[in-house]
Write an enzyme that holds these catalytic residues in place. Sequence first.
Site, short mmCIF file in Angstrom:
data_model
loop_
_atom_site.label_atom_id
_atom_site.label_comp_id
_atom_site.label_asym_id
_atom_site.label_seq_id
_atom_site.Cartn_x
_atom_site.Cartn_y
_atom_site.Cartn_z
N LYS A 31 50.61 48.42 42.48
CA LYS A 31 49.67 48.55 43.47
C LYS A 31 48.33 47.94 42.68
O LYS A 31 48.33 47.85 41.75
CB LYS A 31 49.47 50.03 43.83
CG LYS A 31 49.03 50.86 42.84
CD LYS A 31 49.14 52.39 43.31
CE LYS A 31 48.73 53.33 42.32
NZ LYS A 31 49.18 54.68 42.50
N ARG A 129 47.42 65.22 49.73
CA ARG A 129 46.68 63.95 50.09
C ARG A 129 47.61 63.05 50.89
O ARG A 129 48.00 63.46 51.99
CB ARG A 129 46.50 63.23 48.58
CG ARG A 129 45.58 62.29 48.41
CD ARG A 129 45.52 61.57 46.99
NE ARG A 129 46.89 60.92 46.68
CZ ARG A 129 46.85 60.23 45.57
NH1 ARG A 129 45.91 60.14 44.63
NH2 ARG A 129 48.04 59.53 45.31
N HIS A 161 54.84 63.22 44.99
CA HIS A 161 53.77 62.71 44.18
C HIS A 161 53.06 64.03 43.31
O HIS A 161 52.70 64.78 44.11
CB HIS A 161 52.86 61.60 44.59
CG HIS A 161 52.06 60.82 43.81
ND1 HIS A 161 52.33 60.38 42.23
CD2 HIS A 161 50.72 60.67 43.53
CE1 HIS A 161 51.61 59.68 41.88
NE2 HIS A 161 50.58 59.86 42.27
N ARG A 217 58.89 56.68 38.79
CA ARG A 217 57.85 55.57 39.30
C ARG A 217 56.72 55.47 38.49
O ARG A 217 55.49 55.75 38.75
CB ARG A 217 57.39 56.06 40.65
CG ARG A 217 58.18 55.94 41.86
CD ARG A 217 57.56 56.34 43.24
NE ARG A 217 56.53 57.23 42.99
CZ ARG A 217 56.72 58.70 43.32
NH1 ARG A 217 57.82 59.09 43.66
NH2 ARG A 217 55.55 59.38 43.13
N TYR A 260 16.28 44.03 29.65
CA TYR A 260 15.32 44.52 30.61
C TYR A 260 14.99 46.03 30.09
O TYR A 260 15.60 46.95 29.71
CB TYR A 260 16.13 44.76 32.03
CG TYR A 260 16.45 43.46 32.64
CD1 TYR A 260 15.25 42.77 32.87
CD2 TYR A 260 17.61 43.40 33.27
CE1 TYR A 260 15.80 41.46 33.73
CE2 TYR A 260 17.87 42.15 33.97
CZ TYR A 260 16.77 41.27 34.03
OH TYR A 260 17.02 40.16 34.84
N CYS A 307 23.41 43.93 31.58
CA CYS A 307 22.84 43.23 33.10
C CYS A 307 23.75 42.60 33.92
O CYS A 307 24.93 43.01 33.73
CB CYS A 307 21.78 41.90 32.38
SG CYS A 307 20.59 42.33 31.37
N MET A 308 23.54 41.97 34.83
CA MET A 308 24.52 41.74 35.82
C MET A 308 25.28 40.60 35.28
O MET A 308 26.59 40.54 35.77
CB MET A 308 23.75 40.81 37.01
CG MET A 308 24.75 40.47 38.40
SD MET A 308 23.89 39.78 39.77
CE MET A 308 22.85 41.25 40.27
N ASP A 309 24.92 39.62 34.33
CA ASP A 309 25.59 38.63 33.81
C ASP A 309 25.65 38.71 32.47
O ASP A 309 26.40 37.73 31.89
CB ASP A 309 25.03 37.40 34.31
CG ASP A 309 24.52 37.26 35.76
OD1 ASP A 309 25.20 37.31 36.48
OD2 ASP A 309 23.36 37.11 35.66
C1 LIG Z 1 50.19 55.38 41.59
C2 LIG Z 1 51.21 56.14 42.02
C3 LIG Z 1 52.21 56.22 40.89
C4 LIG Z 1 51.86 55.66 39.53
O1 LIG Z 1 51.12 56.66 38.86
P1 LIG Z 1 50.74 56.52 37.30
O2 LIG Z 1 50.11 57.76 37.01
O3 LIG Z 1 50.08 55.42 37.24
O4 LIG Z 1 51.92 56.40 36.49
C5 LIG Z 1 53.51 56.66 41.29
N1 LIG Z 1 53.67 56.98 42.55
C6 LIG Z 1 52.74 57.09 43.49
C7 LIG Z 1 53.20 57.36 44.77
C8 LIG Z 1 51.66 56.57 43.22
O5 LIG Z 1 50.56 56.35 44.05
#
Ligand SMILES: *Cc1c(COP(=O)(O)O)cnc(C)c1O
Length: 371
Positions: A31, A129, A161, A217, A260, A307-309
Amino acid sequence: MEALVDLNAIAHNVRILAQHAGDAAVMVVVKADGYNHGAVEVGRAALAAGARELGVTTVAEAVALRAAGITAPILCWLNTSDTDFASGIAADIEIAVSSVAHLEAVAAAARQLGKTAIVSLKVDTGLNRNGVSPTEYPQVLELLASLVAERTVRFRAIFSHLANADEPHNPVIDMQRDRFLEAIATAKEAGLQPELVHLANSAAALTRPDLAFDMVRPGIAVYGLSPVPEISDYGLRPAMTFRARVALVKRVAAGEGVSYGHEWIADRDTTVALIPAGYADGVPRTLGGRFDVFLGGERHPSIGRVCMDQLVVNLGENEAGVREGDTAILFGGDTGVPHPQEWADTLGTIHYEVVCSPRGRVVRSHIGGDR
Ligand SMILES: *Cc1c(COP(=O)(O)O)cnc(C)c1O
């Protein structure tokens, strides 16, 4: 400026995760453009190293991976009901739903397209969530069962999760596991048999092999950053090096202020290097004067405001042989180089956010791997 991503490190990290997963498959989470490492390149390297599936947040992210020629299973898990689900269904993307509304929207798209949608249930077991809430779960199951019966939907997985996986002994983990098992049992009672179930993110994949289920995952560990750095780095190799080339080396006389606001004033004649990277490129302004840059084989402190750059580095009294054009490493995984964890500690954040920072003018490139 460059964010250089080593795909051999990605492959190495995937192999470490696969070892910890035992018989479970590995879904690599790519992601947010692969945690800013490049979703397509990381995805390909991860699959070549033994990952079986890829996971992303949105349908659009998933469809982009398909368009790049990736044929492995791809799951996406957070979309609004007005998402173009048809594009995901057409591309054989597995879509996770968190509510009756989401499921209805996916079903409508499947009917319109005349193609069965691959659907998974993301269940909320305590993160509170994304995921189906316990109160809505019975209605979601009822609708899903009817959609499966009429072949509008193929039911693939139940997953959830974890909220506290970075604390392997936190009792919330076991509570979530119990609720997860209960959610699976309830689905089966409703006549819904998932093809697979999965729960573990990186932290759980590395510290809780008992929670591997059919698949793990991992995200952050794939990129070489330990989800539980205080316990171990697990032999992971950070994949991203954030670097820039010195634009200017100059002498600054004692008593002169730098950048700055003149927050830093030279207490003696000194040499400074100007690095053309700033907060617009993902070097947080709040880091000014609180981080080191690796330059000329050594670490040198940043001085004055970012700074910005641009930002300025103190080379000290004798220049350290640094010249315009030399490569300055802001963070990376090599020995002696500032680690993303150092930025995170200083900033009061996590390394996830640090590697997501390089942006804008930063050119991302890849080395190694099967591309
Ligand atoms: C981001 C995410 C993960 C991976 O999590 P990590 O902590 O980066 O391993 C797995 N499952 C879901 C649903 C996530 O949103």
